[in-house]
Design a protein around this motif. Structure first.
Motif, PDB file in Angstrom:
ATOM      1  N   TYR A 245       0.831  -1.203   0.000  1.00 24.53           N
ATOM      2  CA  TYR A 245       0.000   0.000   0.000  1.00 24.53           C
ATOM      3  C   TYR A 245       0.869   1.258   0.000  1.00 24.53           C
ATOM      4  N   THR A 246       1.854   1.329   0.876  1.00 22.48           N
ATOM      5  CA  THR A 246       2.716   2.500   0.983  1.00 22.48           C
ATOM      6  C   THR A 246       3.484   2.741  -0.316  1.00 22.48           C
ATOM      7  N   ALA A 247       4.010   1.675  -0.909  1.00 23.63           N
ATOM      8  CA  ALA A 247       4.767   1.804  -2.151  1.00 23.63           C
ATOM      9  C   ALA A 247       3.871   2.252  -3.298  1.00 23.63           C
ATOM     10  N   GLN A 248       2.645   1.769  -3.318  1.00 22.66           N
ATOM     11  CA  GLN A 248       1.758   2.139  -4.422  1.00 22.66           C
ATOM     12  C   GLN A 248       1.214   3.554  -4.275  1.00 22.66           C
ATOM     13  N   VAL A 249       1.032   4.019  -3.046  1.00 22.77           N
ATOM     14  CA  VAL A 249       0.675   5.426  -2.852  1.00 22.77           C
ATOM     15  C   VAL A 249       1.770   6.322  -3.431  1.00 22.77           C
ATOM     16  N   ASP A 250       3.016   5.986  -3.145  1.00 25.53           N
ATOM     17  CA  ASP A 250       4.126   6.779  -3.671  1.00 25.53           C
ATOM     18  C   ASP A 250       4.141   6.741  -5.198  1.00 25.53           C
ATOM     19  N   MET A 251       3.921   5.560  -5.770  1.00 24.37           N
ATOM     20  CA  MET A 251       3.961   5.407  -7.229  1.00 24.37           C
ATOM     21  C   MET A 251       2.827   6.180  -7.894  1.00 24.37           C
ATOM     22  N   LEU A 252       1.614   6.046  -7.396  1.00 22.27           N
ATOM     23  CA  LEU A 252       0.498   6.746  -8.032  1.00 22.27           C
ATOM     24  C   LEU A 252       0.621   8.252  -7.852  1.00 22.27           C
ATOM     25  N   ALA A 253       1.054   8.691  -6.684  1.00 22.50           N
ATOM     26  CA  ALA A 253       1.225  10.127  -6.452  1.00 22.50           C
ATOM     27  C   ALA A 253       2.282  10.704  -7.395  1.00 22.50           C
ATOM     28  N   HIS A 254       3.345   9.954  -7.627  1.00 21.42           N
ATOM     29  CA  HIS A 254       4.394  10.424  -8.539  1.00 21.42           C
ATOM     30  C   HIS A 254       3.826  10.652  -9.930  1.00 21.42           C
ATOM     31  N   TYR A 255       3.092   9.670 -10.449  1.00 24.09           N
ATOM     32  CA  TYR A 255       2.566   9.805 -11.801  1.00 24.09           C
ATOM     33  C   TYR A 255       1.440  10.834 -11.879  1.00 24.09           C
ATOM     34  N   LYS A 256       0.663  10.978 -10.836  1.00 25.86           N
ATOM     35  CA  LYS A 256      -0.395  11.988 -10.849  1.00 25.86           C
ATOM     36  C   LYS A 256       0.204  13.393 -10.865  1.00 25.86           C
ATOM     37  N   ARG A 257       1.316  13.600 -10.158  1.00 28.48           N
ATOM     38  CA  ARG A 257       1.973  14.908 -10.200  1.00 28.48           C
ATOM     39  C   ARG A 257       2.483  15.216 -11.609  1.00 28.48           C
ATOM     40  N   ARG A 258       3.098  14.229 -12.228  1.00 28.20           N
ATOM     41  CA  ARG A 258       3.693  14.447 -13.549  1.00 28.20           C
ATOM     42  C   ARG A 258       2.626  14.476 -14.639  1.00 28.20           C
ATOM     43  N   TYR A 259       1.543  13.727 -14.451  1.00 28.98           N
ATOM     44  CA  TYR A 259       0.496  13.613 -15.475  1.00 28.98           C
ATOM     45  C   TYR A 259      -0.863  13.958 -14.856  1.00 28.98           C
TER      46      TYR A 259
END
Length: 474
Positions: A135-149
């Motif tokens: 869960y923690t790793a996927q929050v980081d991953m989705l937040a990263h892509y949402k910021r960029r895209y």
């Protein structure tokens, strides 16, 4: 010598062959009647403007990119899988790995749907990761892509992972993880629209499997649970067993899907949510018809147009065309190759759909069966354009028509100005090429409000487009 032997001797070999063939009936007349004085509102989605791209395909030549841009995409579906982005052993992310891929589609659409594959199974179910670590790793991953895209709006959970109703509890563990991740990222108030989450991304429309998923959701006691949309795929497959192609000549079967989903939700005390049909087509996997590859290119195009027609008669249900470039089954492709961008009939059909103005007007065909085979008519109008699509969907049937369009109710500039008429054709025997006009001519003003088109052949799975424009702007 008996009479039969004598007659056989009198016939040449070609004549014998011709005599043995069944005689095909002459094409019947099909009339599409269009009433321009009977608008029925805007289309509920942009026809031909939602694309589902295969995973990690983006290396397109300039002509291909230009062709995709010509569709003016509303939504595009892309893919992200956790274990292809974060190393499961070292737990280090490589987010930049997908920048080129996501850049390509983010630039070409108003909204982005991500098919999000959690890899909960095997990372958690087989050990090595806890659910909270994932869960923690996927929050980081989705937040990263949402910021960029920031155009990312939809998170579709897994892909074709709920194969039978008994799979629902296993699938729901992944869904629960995904909605928790989406909630956490939404709480960050990142740029762009808030994220929506949905599923179960079935490979077919199945009320049994949808019901099993919704049972799990209804029993979930988490007050923060989310179900913002339902998703599945539609390839006209019979979920009750039998031949894989039993429903290919019944595309009208999809016309009640939205209401069936609403009924499933209502039966469990759940509110209605939109439906995203994130893949449509007629050839699942590597399937093909007995007619051969070239014929299948036109079957795909005509069937996709038919599915658009029936989905456009419903509200809150949006089909995504599949696909730009399939790795195994080229009959689903929009282009001959990705470097030159030479279109296949499927792309030409989508371009016809995107040519229609946003406001639909009443069009009826006297040669369309209740099951959805025969001649379709789809019409739209604005003050400066009238466009009518016609096509003859037959699956592998051979019924041909002589087709005409009768338009009534012209008004405004069409009555006071000469009218330019342009005809387009996606011919059944031309297997590549763009949507180019085959004829353009000018007719007098429509002072009586009526126009009768030419009567033209419409072969099986052939598409035509008629566009009328006043020569002086209204």
């Amino acid at each position: 010598m008996d009479r039969r032997t004598f007659l056989a001797g009198c016939l040449s070999a070609p004549a014998l062959i011709a005599a043995a063939r069944p005689q095909q009936a002459a094409p019947r007349l099909a009339t599409v009647s269009v009433d321009l004085a009977a608008p029925s509102g805007r289309f509920p989605f942009g026809l031909g403007r939602q694309l589902s791209a295969i995973p990690q395909s983006w290396r397109y030549g300039p002509a291909t990119l230009a062709a995709l841009d010509a569709l003016q995409l509303e939504r595009v579906r892309v893919w992200l899988r956790f274990t292809r982005t974060v190393d499961p052993a070292t737990r280090r992310p490589d987010y930049a790995r997908w920048y080129d891929y996501l850049d390509t589609y983010h630039q070409r659409a108003q909204r982005v749907l991500v098919n999000w594959q959690t890899d909960y199974d095997p990372l958690v179910t087989s050990g090595g990761w806890t659910a909270e670590q994932l869960y923690t790793a996927q929050v980081d991953m989705l937040a990263h892509y949402k910021r960029r895209y920031p155009k990312i709006e939809y998170i579709e959970v897994e892909n074709e992972d709920l194969g039978v109703p008994a799979d629902a509890p296993r699938y729901y563990e992944k869904y629960r993880l995904a909605y928790r991740v989406v909630n956490a990222v939404n709480a960050m108030n990142l740029p762009g629209p808030r994220l929506l989450v949905g599923g179960p991304t079935l490979d077919v429309f199945s009320t049994l499997r949808l019901g099993a998923f919704l049972d799990q959701y209804a029993r979930d006691g988490d007050q923060a649970k989310r179900l913002d949309f339902i998703s599945y795929h539609q390839y006209l497959i019979n979920t009750g067993g039998g031949a894989w192609d039993a429903l290919k000549d019944e595309p009208a079967i999809v016309r009640t899907e939205r209401q069936q989903v609403v009924d499933l939700l209502r039966a469990r005390g759940l509110p209605a949510v939109p439906v995203l049909v994130t893949e449509i087509g007629v050839f699942p996997g590597t399937r093909e018809s007995p007619r051969g590859f070239d014929a299948d290119l036109h079957i795909q195009a005509a069937c996709a147009a038919s599915l658009h027609y029936h989905y456009a008669g419903q509200q809150d249900i949006i089909p995504f065309d599949w696909t730009i470039d399939h790795p195994e089954n080229d009959r689903k492709d929009l282009f001959v190759d990705l470097a030159t961008g030479v279109p296949r009939p499927y792309y030409a059909a989508l371009r016809q759909l995107t040519t229609l103005p946003p406001t639909r007007v009443r069009a009826t065909s006297d040669a369309l069966s209740p099951q959805g085979t025969g001649v379709y008519g789809l019409a739209a109008a604005s003050g400066s354009t009238v466009a009518v699509m016609t096509w003859n969907y037959q699956w592998t049937g051979t019924a041909a028509y002589d087709s005409r369009i009768v338009l009534t109710g012209f008004s405004g500039a069409f009555r006071t100005s000469s009218v330019r008429v342009t005809r387009y054709r996606v011919a059944h025997d031309v297997h590549a090429g763009g949507l180019n006009p085959v004829e353009t001519f000018v007719i007098p003003p429509r002072t009586n409000g009526t126009y009768y088109s030419q009567t033209l052949p419409l072969a099986p799975n052939e598409l035509r487009l008629l566009v009328l424009e006043p020569t002086r702007a209204p």
